[in-house]
Design an enzyme around this catalytic site. Structure first.
Site, PDB file in Angstrom:
ATOM      1  N   GLY A 118       3.308   1.627   8.139  1.00  0.00           N
ATOM      2  CA  GLY A 118       4.461   0.817   8.548  1.00  0.00           C
ATOM      3  C   GLY A 118       4.105  -0.160   9.646  1.00  0.00           C
ATOM      4  N   SER A 176      -7.015  -2.479  10.932  1.00  0.00           N
ATOM      5  CA  SER A 176      -7.380  -3.669  10.151  1.00  0.00           C
ATOM      6  C   SER A 176      -8.696  -4.259  10.620  1.00  0.00           C
ATOM      7  CB  SER A 176      -6.279  -4.724  10.300  1.00  0.00           C
ATOM      8  OG  SER A 176      -6.691  -5.941   9.749  1.00  0.00           O
ATOM      9  N   HIS A 200      -8.982  -7.122  11.232  1.00  0.00           N
ATOM     10  CA  HIS A 200      -8.666  -8.197  12.175  1.00  0.00           C
ATOM     11  C   HIS A 200      -8.803  -7.751  13.637  1.00  0.00           C
ATOM     12  CE1 HIS A 200      -7.897 -10.995   9.020  1.00  0.00           C
ATOM     13  NE2 HIS A 200      -7.266 -10.023   8.377  1.00  0.00           N
ATOM     14  N   TYR A 238      -1.761  -9.848  15.762  1.00  0.00           N
ATOM     15  CA  TYR A 238      -1.831  -8.752  14.789  1.00  0.00           C
ATOM     16  C   TYR A 238      -3.075  -7.887  15.052  1.00  0.00           C
ATOM     17  CZ  TYR A 238      -2.720  -6.570  10.225  1.00  0.00           C
ATOM     18  OH  TYR A 238      -3.010  -5.680   9.222  1.00  0.00           O
ATOM     19  N   ASP A 271      13.772   2.099  11.791  1.00  0.00           N
ATOM     20  CA  ASP A 271      12.865   1.201  12.509  1.00  0.00           C
ATOM     21  C   ASP A 271      11.901   2.022  13.370  1.00  0.00           C
ATOM     22  OD1 ASP A 271      11.673  -0.744  14.156  1.00  0.00           O
ATOM     23  OD2 ASP A 271      13.497  -1.966  14.142  1.00  0.00           O
ATOM     24  N   LEU A 287       0.830  -1.213   0.000  1.00  0.00           N
ATOM     25  CA  LEU A 287       0.000   0.000   0.000  1.00  0.00           C
ATOM     26  C   LEU A 287       0.861   1.258   0.000  1.00  0.00           C
ATOM     27  CD1 LEU A 287      -3.010  -0.943   2.310  1.00  0.00           C
ATOM     28  CD2 LEU A 287      -2.693  -1.235  -0.153  1.00  0.00           C
ATOM     29  N   SER A 308       2.199  -6.754   8.904  1.00  0.00           N
ATOM     30  CA  SER A 308       0.847  -6.655   8.324  1.00  0.00           C
ATOM     31  C   SER A 308       0.081  -7.975   8.310  1.00  0.00           C
ATOM     32  CB  SER A 308       0.947  -6.110   6.891  1.00  0.00           C
ATOM     33  OG  SER A 308       1.683  -7.001   6.081  1.00  0.00           O
ATOM     34  N   LYS A 331      -3.342  -3.926  16.348  1.00  0.00           N
ATOM     35  CA  LYS A 331      -4.078  -2.850  15.659  1.00  0.00           C
ATOM     36  C   LYS A 331      -5.117  -2.236  16.605  1.00  0.00           C
ATOM     37  CE  LYS A 331      -2.115  -2.873  11.579  1.00  0.00           C
ATOM     38  NZ  LYS A 331      -1.419  -1.717  11.014  1.00  0.00           N
TER      39      LYS A 331
HETATM   40  P1  NAI Z   1       3.184  -4.568   3.778  1.00  0.00           P
HETATM   41  O1  NAI Z   1       3.593  -5.666   4.690  1.00  0.00           O
HETATM   42  O2  NAI Z   1       3.320  -4.765   2.311  1.00  0.00           O
HETATM   43  O3  NAI Z   1       3.955  -3.223   4.170  1.00  0.00           O
HETATM   44  C1  NAI Z   1       4.284  -2.884   5.500  1.00  0.00           C
HETATM   45  C2  NAI Z   1       5.635  -2.211   5.483  1.00  0.00           C
HETATM   46  O4  NAI Z   1       5.984  -1.872   6.837  1.00  0.00           O
HETATM   47  C3  NAI Z   1       6.766  -3.107   4.930  1.00  0.00           C
HETATM   48  O5  NAI Z   1       7.373  -2.500   3.812  1.00  0.00           O
HETATM   49  C4  NAI Z   1       7.721  -3.269   6.109  1.00  0.00           C
HETATM   50  O6  NAI Z   1       9.091  -3.279   5.715  1.00  0.00           O
HETATM   51  C5  NAI Z   1       7.388  -2.053   6.969  1.00  0.00           C
HETATM   52  N1  NAI Z   1       7.758  -2.315   8.359  1.00  0.00           N
HETATM   53  C6  NAI Z   1       7.556  -3.444   9.082  1.00  0.00           C
HETATM   54  N2  NAI Z   1       8.089  -3.329  10.311  1.00  0.00           N
HETATM   55  C7  NAI Z   1       8.644  -2.092  10.373  1.00  0.00           C
HETATM   56  C8  NAI Z   1       9.358  -1.397  11.375  1.00  0.00           C
HETATM   57  N3  NAI Z   1       9.609  -1.950  12.585  1.00  0.00           N
HETATM   58  N4  NAI Z   1       9.800  -0.152  11.091  1.00  0.00           N
HETATM   59  C9  NAI Z   1       9.568   0.408   9.883  1.00  0.00           C
HETATM   60  N5  NAI Z   1       8.880  -0.200   8.892  1.00  0.00           N
HETATM   61  C10 NAI Z   1       8.438  -1.438   9.135  1.00  0.00           C
HETATM   62  O7  NAI Z   1       1.664  -4.223   4.153  1.00  0.00           O
HETATM   63  P2  NAI Z   1       0.557  -3.486   3.267  1.00  0.00           P
HETATM   64  O8  NAI Z   1      -0.316  -4.511   2.659  1.00  0.00           O
HETATM   65  O9  NAI Z   1       1.184  -2.458   2.436  1.00  0.00           O
HETATM   66  O10 NAI Z   1      -0.318  -2.778   4.400  1.00  0.00           O
HETATM   67  C11 NAI Z   1       0.012  -1.485   4.870  1.00  0.00           C
HETATM   68  C12 NAI Z   1      -0.649  -1.271   6.220  1.00  0.00           C
HETATM   69  O11 NAI Z   1      -2.059  -1.419   6.107  1.00  0.00           O
HETATM   70  C13 NAI Z   1      -0.183  -2.255   7.284  1.00  0.00           C
HETATM   71  O12 NAI Z   1      -0.080  -1.568   8.531  1.00  0.00           O
HETATM   72  C14 NAI Z   1      -1.306  -3.263   7.355  1.00  0.00           C
HETATM   73  O13 NAI Z   1      -1.418  -3.831   8.643  1.00  0.00           O
HETATM   74  C15 NAI Z   1      -2.529  -2.405   7.022  1.00  0.00           C
HETATM   75  N6  NAI Z   1      -3.582  -3.166   6.386  1.00  0.00           N
HETATM   76  C16 NAI Z   1      -3.425  -3.595   5.082  1.00  0.00           C
HETATM   77  C17 NAI Z   1      -4.432  -4.301   4.465  1.00  0.00           C
HETATM   78  C18 NAI Z   1      -4.349  -4.693   3.029  1.00  0.00           C
HETATM   79  O14 NAI Z   1      -5.366  -5.151   2.486  1.00  0.00           O
HETATM   80  N7  NAI Z   1      -3.202  -4.524   2.370  1.00  0.00           N
HETATM   81  C19 NAI Z   1      -5.654  -4.679   5.215  1.00  0.00           C
HETATM   82  C20 NAI Z   1      -5.693  -4.185   6.556  1.00  0.00           C
HETATM   83  C21 NAI Z   1      -4.696  -3.450   7.115  1.00  0.00           C
HETATM   84  C1  15L Z   2      -4.955  -7.399   6.765  1.00  0.00           C
HETATM   85  O1  15L Z   2      -4.991  -6.756   7.804  1.00  0.00           O
HETATM   86  C2  15L Z   2      -3.685  -7.757   6.118  1.00  0.00           C
HETATM   87  O2  15L Z   2      -2.706  -6.755   6.274  1.00  0.00           O
HETATM   88  C3  15L Z   2      -3.836  -8.109   4.644  1.00  0.00           C
HETATM   89  O3  15L Z   2      -2.658  -8.770   4.218  1.00  0.00           O
HETATM   90  C4  15L Z   2      -5.053  -9.002   4.421  1.00  0.00           C
HETATM   91  O4  15L Z   2      -4.899 -10.229   5.089  1.00  0.00           O
HETATM   92  C5  15L Z   2      -6.287  -8.294   4.945  1.00  0.00           C
HETATM   93  O5  15L Z   2      -6.124  -7.908   6.290  1.00  0.00           O
HETATM   94  C6  15L Z   2      -7.568  -9.135   4.845  1.00  0.00           C
HETATM   95  O6  15L Z   2      -8.169  -9.417   5.869  1.00  0.00           O
HETATM   96  O7  15L Z   2      -7.937  -9.470   3.721  1.00  0.00           O
END
Ligand code: NAI
Ligand code: 15L
Length: 264
Positions: free
Chosen positions: A70, A109, A111, A134, A49, A13, A73, A138
């Site tokens: 960040g 999320s 979740h 997780y 970090d 994202l 996820s 959140k």
């Molecule tokens: P992703 O896993 O692709 O990206 C998360 C990023 O956070 C990664 O690039 C990782 O290197 C970075 N990260 C992890 N630990 C870190 C730390 N200690 N310090 C700095 N950076 C750190 O996840 P995505 O899919 O891009 O999701 C973005 C956010 O949205 C996440 O917080 C996720 O929980 C939330 N989310 C995403 C959903 C989806 O459908 N993609 C659904 C629900 C929530």
């Molecule tokens: C999340 O919170 C996760 O970051 C994503 O990878 C998916 O699993 C999403 O929820 C989902 O519930 O589809």
């Protein structure tokens, strides 16, 4: 805005937001633990970090808005989730309090409420029923946001994202899908609204099969346009129907509900 910070900028994202949210600010500040692609025009990159408070303070200084992606996820060991998602969020909010209280879009999320059945219609007042560490992290992040709103006036849009993807890929996502376009419009509303406060909003498109009710956040004027229903035939042809008692057919949180509780 002069400067918008996107954390998690190397993630799925974060990369999408980097490409789509540049119009919201003169400069995008992009941060991740992993290296995002090098800075382009009107961009800055800061790698580090989120669990390091000094780094996070420097990261937030000079920013007028933050999209906080960040963190870990998916379900994982508690120690990893603790550092990134709980201590990291605490560091972000403390830095926001000390650095002019930028407005925050917090990527929470579904979740957080994953153990609610798919037959339930949830609104912002739904009980938290997290489906793993997780989801717990959140929910904790949401509480940190609420506390910093009440005590320090830091405004946050808490977006309980369903499944933010280019298109829905399975039957559950016919209910949980959030299109990239609808996310972008949400971010535009968050950073342009005269008043934000600290609402909980379910991050889903205008899906006919939605489980969620966002009327409590009507003041934002967010009106998602896409509907996963347009993909139903394609999804049903590609994804077999799960058994009626399978977690992906029973719980909003899908198979996260049957992950083990990771020990450390
Ligand atoms: P992703 O896993 O692709 O990206 C998360 C990023 O956070 C990664 O690039 C990782 O290197 C970075 N990260 C992890 N630990 C870190 C730390 N200690 N310090 C700095 N950076 C750190 O996840 P995505 O899919 O891009 O999701 C973005 C956010 O949205 C996440 O917080 C996720 O929980 C939330 N989310 C995403 C959903 C989806 O459908 N993609 C659904 C629900 C929530
Ligand atoms: C999340 O919170 C996760 O970051 C994503 O990878 C998916 O699993 C999403 O929820 C989902 O519930 O589809």
């Amino acid at each position: 805005m002069r400067r918008l910070l996107i954390t998690g900028a190397a993630g799925a994202l974060g990369r999408m937001a980097r490409a789509r949210l540049g119009g919201l600010a003169d400069t995008l500040r992009l941060s991740d633990l992993a290296d995002p692609a090098p800075a382009g025009p009107n961009e800055e990159v800061m790698t580090g970090d989120l669990s390091d408070p000094a780094f996070v303070n420097d990261l937030v200084a000079g920013c007028d808005g933050i999209v906080h992606f960040g963190g870990v996820s998916v379900e994982d060991d508690f120690s990893k989730i603790l550092g990134a998602n709980i201590i990291g969020v605490k560091n972000l909010y403390e830095a926001a309090r000390l650095n002019g209280r930028p407005r925050i879009l917090f990527a929470s999320s579904n979740h957080v409420v994953g153990f609610h059945p798919q037959t339930a219609k949830l609104d912002a007042s739904a009980e938290m029923r997290p489906d793993g560490w997780y989801g717990v992290s959140k929910g904790c992040g949401e509480l940190v946001a609420k506390m910093y709103w009440e005590k320090a006036g830091v405004e946050t849009a808490i977006l309980r994202i369903g499944s933010c993807l280019p298109e829905p890929g399975d039957r559950r996502q016919l209910s949980t899908w959030l299109s990239h376009d609808d996310f972008v419009q949400f971010a535009e509303r968050v950073f342009n609204a005269p008043r934000l406060g600290c609402p909980v909003v379910y991050g889903a498109s205008a899906n006919a099969a939605s489980w969620w009710d966002n009327r409590a956040a009507d003041h934002l004027g967010w009106a998602p346009k896409d509907d996963a229903e347009a993909y139903r035939a394609k999804v049903e042809a590609a994804a077999p129907r799960p058994a009626a008692d399978a977690p992906e057919a029973v719980f909003q949180g899908d198979v996260f509900t049957v992950d083990p509780i990771y020990p450390d």
